[in-house]
Scaffold this motif. Sequence first.
Motif, PDB file in Angstrom:
ATOM      1  N   PHE A   1       8.830   7.954  48.480  1.00 24.96           N
ATOM      2  CA  PHE A   1       9.176   8.744  47.642  1.00 24.96           C
ATOM      3  C   PHE A   1       8.683   8.545  46.408  1.00 24.96           C
ATOM      4  O   PHE A   1       8.094   9.420  45.626  1.00 24.96           O
ATOM      5  CB  PHE A   1      10.662   9.176  47.868  1.00 24.96           C
ATOM      6  N   ALA A   2       9.075   7.406  45.966  1.00 25.40           N
ATOM      7  CA  ALA A   2       8.566   6.968  44.658  1.00 25.40           C
ATOM      8  C   ALA A   2       7.121   7.151  44.176  1.00 25.40           C
ATOM      9  O   ALA A   2       6.706   7.611  43.304  1.00 25.40           O
ATOM     10  CB  ALA A   2       8.952   5.463  44.300  1.00 25.40           C
ATOM     11  N   GLU A   3       6.273   6.895  45.278  1.00 29.81           N
ATOM     12  CA  GLU A   3       4.678   6.859  45.091  1.00 29.81           C
ATOM     13  C   GLU A   3       4.237   8.429  45.108  1.00 29.81           C
ATOM     14  O   GLU A   3       3.609   8.790  44.240  1.00 29.81           O
ATOM     15  CB  GLU A   3       4.173   6.442  46.248  1.00 29.81           C
ATOM     16  N   SER A   4       5.181   9.217  45.659  1.00 24.14           N
ATOM     17  CA  SER A   4       4.665  10.637  45.566  1.00 24.14           C
ATOM     18  C   SER A   4       5.239  11.247  44.115  1.00 24.14           C
ATOM     19  O   SER A   4       4.932  12.276  43.773  1.00 24.14           O
ATOM     20  CB  SER A   4       5.394  11.406  46.562  1.00 24.14           C
TER      21      SER A   4
ATOM     22  N   THR B   1      -3.825   2.520  46.301  1.00 22.99           N
ATOM     23  CA  THR B   1      -5.005   3.568  47.005  1.00 22.99           C
ATOM     24  C   THR B   1      -4.338   4.116  48.294  1.00 22.99           C
ATOM     25  O   THR B   1      -3.469   3.472  49.218  1.00 22.99           O
ATOM     26  CB  THR B   1      -5.958   2.629  47.664  1.00 22.99           C
ATOM     27  N   VAL B   2      -4.195   5.367  48.242  1.00 21.27           N
ATOM     28  CA  VAL B   2      -3.622   6.216  49.382  1.00 21.27           C
ATOM     29  C   VAL B   2      -4.571   7.245  49.894  1.00 21.27           C
ATOM     30  O   VAL B   2      -5.497   7.650  49.212  1.00 21.27           O
ATOM     31  CB  VAL B   2      -2.218   6.933  48.576  1.00 21.27           C
ATOM     32  N   ARG B   3      -4.185   7.781  51.155  1.00 24.21           N
ATOM     33  CA  ARG B   3      -4.999   8.727  51.590  1.00 24.21           C
ATOM     34  C   ARG B   3      -4.683  10.148  50.802  1.00 24.21           C
ATOM     35  O   ARG B   3      -3.711  10.347  50.652  1.00 24.21           O
ATOM     36  CB  ARG B   3      -4.496   8.925  53.110  1.00 24.21           C
ATOM     37  N   ALA B   4      -5.875  10.809  50.513  1.00 24.10           N
ATOM     38  CA  ALA B   4      -5.698  11.903  49.745  1.00 24.10           C
ATOM     39  C   ALA B   4      -5.323  13.189  50.392  1.00 24.10           C
ATOM     40  O   ALA B   4      -6.363  13.968  50.549  1.00 24.10           O
ATOM     41  CB  ALA B   4      -7.045  12.123  48.900  1.00 24.10           C
ATOM     42  N   VAL B   5      -4.309  13.301  51.041  1.00 26.80           N
ATOM     43  CA  VAL B   5      -3.956  14.358  51.804  1.00 26.80           C
ATOM     44  C   VAL B   5      -2.407  14.708  51.402  1.00 26.80           C
ATOM     45  O   VAL B   5      -1.564  13.977  50.800  1.00 26.80           O
ATOM     46  CB  VAL B   5      -3.856  13.855  53.455  1.00 26.80           C
ATOM     47  N   GLY B   6      -2.113  15.960  51.699  1.00 22.85           N
ATOM     48  CA  GLY B   6      -0.806  16.588  51.347  1.00 22.85           C
ATOM     49  C   GLY B   6      -0.364  16.136  49.890  1.00 22.85           C
ATOM     50  O   GLY B   6      -1.071  16.630  49.071  1.00 22.85           O
TER      51      GLY B   6
ATOM     52  N   VAL C   1      -7.707   7.895  47.604  1.00 25.82           N
ATOM     53  CA  VAL C   1      -7.657   7.879  46.309  1.00 25.82           C
ATOM     54  C   VAL C   1      -7.291   6.749  45.599  1.00 25.82           C
ATOM     55  O   VAL C   1      -6.252   6.340  46.102  1.00 25.82           O
ATOM     56  CB  VAL C   1      -7.190   9.396  45.802  1.00 25.82           C
ATOM     57  N   ASP C   2      -7.631   6.415  44.421  1.00 26.46           N
ATOM     58  CA  ASP C   2      -7.142   5.233  43.626  1.00 26.46           C
ATOM     59  C   ASP C   2      -6.423   5.838  42.492  1.00 26.46           C
ATOM     60  O   ASP C   2      -6.903   6.525  41.696  1.00 26.46           O
ATOM     61  CB  ASP C   2      -8.255   4.268  43.121  1.00 26.46           C
ATOM     62  N   TYR C   3      -5.122   5.443  42.648  1.00 22.97           N
ATOM     63  CA  TYR C   3      -3.988   6.137  41.557  1.00 22.97           C
ATOM     64  C   TYR C   3      -3.653   4.877  40.477  1.00 22.97           C
ATOM     65  O   TYR C   3      -3.506   3.886  41.280  1.00 22.97           O
ATOM     66  CB  TYR C   3      -2.918   6.887  42.246  1.00 22.97           C
ATOM     67  N   TYR C   4      -3.733   5.430  39.416  1.00 28.85           N
ATOM     68  CA  TYR C   4      -2.885   4.291  38.317  1.00 28.85           C
ATOM     69  C   TYR C   4      -1.831   5.044  37.599  1.00 28.85           C
ATOM     70  O   TYR C   4      -1.792   6.097  37.222  1.00 28.85           O
ATOM     71  CB  TYR C   4      -4.090   4.165  37.368  1.00 28.85           C
ATOM     72  N   GLN C   5      -0.708   4.248  37.213  1.00 29.01           N
ATOM     73  CA  GLN C   5       0.212   4.542  36.774  1.00 29.01           C
ATOM     74  C   GLN C   5       0.408   3.636  35.336  1.00 29.01           C
ATOM     75  O   GLN C   5       0.250   2.568  35.406  1.00 29.01           O
ATOM     76  CB  GLN C   5       1.555   4.352  37.334  1.00 29.01           C
TER      77      GLN C   5
END
Length: 340
Positions: free
Chosen positions: A144-147, A194-199, A262-266
């Motif tokens: 949930f935190a990642e989303s 790095t996560v699947r770029a879905v939903g 997709v590579d996400y950065y916070q």
Amino acid sequence: MTIMAPQREPEQCMAVYPAAQFRVVNGANLGDAVSDADELILGDSYMLVPTAEKADLRVTPAASGEGMAVARGSQCGRAGAALCLDACATLMSPAGRTAEALIFVELSDDAHICQVWLFPLAELAAKTPYALVAIDRQTARRRFAESACVSFTAGTRITLADGRQWPVERLAAGDRVLTRDNGVQNLRWIGQQTVRAVGEFAPVRIAAGALNNSGDLVVSPNHRLFVYQRDDRFHAGQAEVWVRADNLVNADTVTRTDGGFVDYYQLLFDHHEIIYAEGIAAESMIVDVRTRPALPGALRQRDGGTQRQVLPERGLAVELSAPAAEGNVPADLLRRASAG
């Protein structure tokens, strides 16, 4: 168009299914709706009912600072009711594809479960049975935190103290970044996943120029952009407004990218800041009960791991939202309003 009241803590809008719309079609709990983890049985197969339709569940940190609550203006749920994240369910289609869904329970005033909501992290197909293959209460908060974390994608250029625009993936803790309200601030921490770029993880691409941005800006769907309206074309009653990237999608200049990875950065600072990405104002990560599990242990402990919203002395910016029935926030109107 809906104009939300100023909020001291940003809300998260989740597209959820009421439990009754996702039922067992084969297994021990045949006919039952998805429920809390204690009632679930591995191997049961679930399917969306023919009339299944998502509703927007808005959540916000509870007034006590502990836990979550249903926010005012939520399309479903009772405003102010306590909301608990119960588990992460892993579902498998007949083709062998897996999808995760978070199970939330809404509590009555006497702390009993009064409603269950299913928050899919990837789209669930109609007329497709999904076998329940795993139930995990330990990783649910992190997923949930990642989303919930606002994230920039690799390649996004962030404005530094000296005016240079630097790719987000080349930043490091301690780098000096230009902020809108507090001058130059040191970057406290940078997260990467790095996560699947879905939903819920499919990024939003804002084409160069759509909001007067110098290059394409690709961010997580719930990432809020800050706009100063020289011309109040949205009748917000004030110049400063927030708008979420997913409320700008128009199938033209602002689009969702679904598929692949997709590579996400916070980017985390000592305070919630407005920084510049591809030349336009966007928020940094804010730490609250939703996002705290995404942080390393040392950061989670510091000061309780909670930040407050920026702009307290001028009044908080309002947020523009657009329920599906009304269409999305028009990006071209925002561009013209900010350009005067």
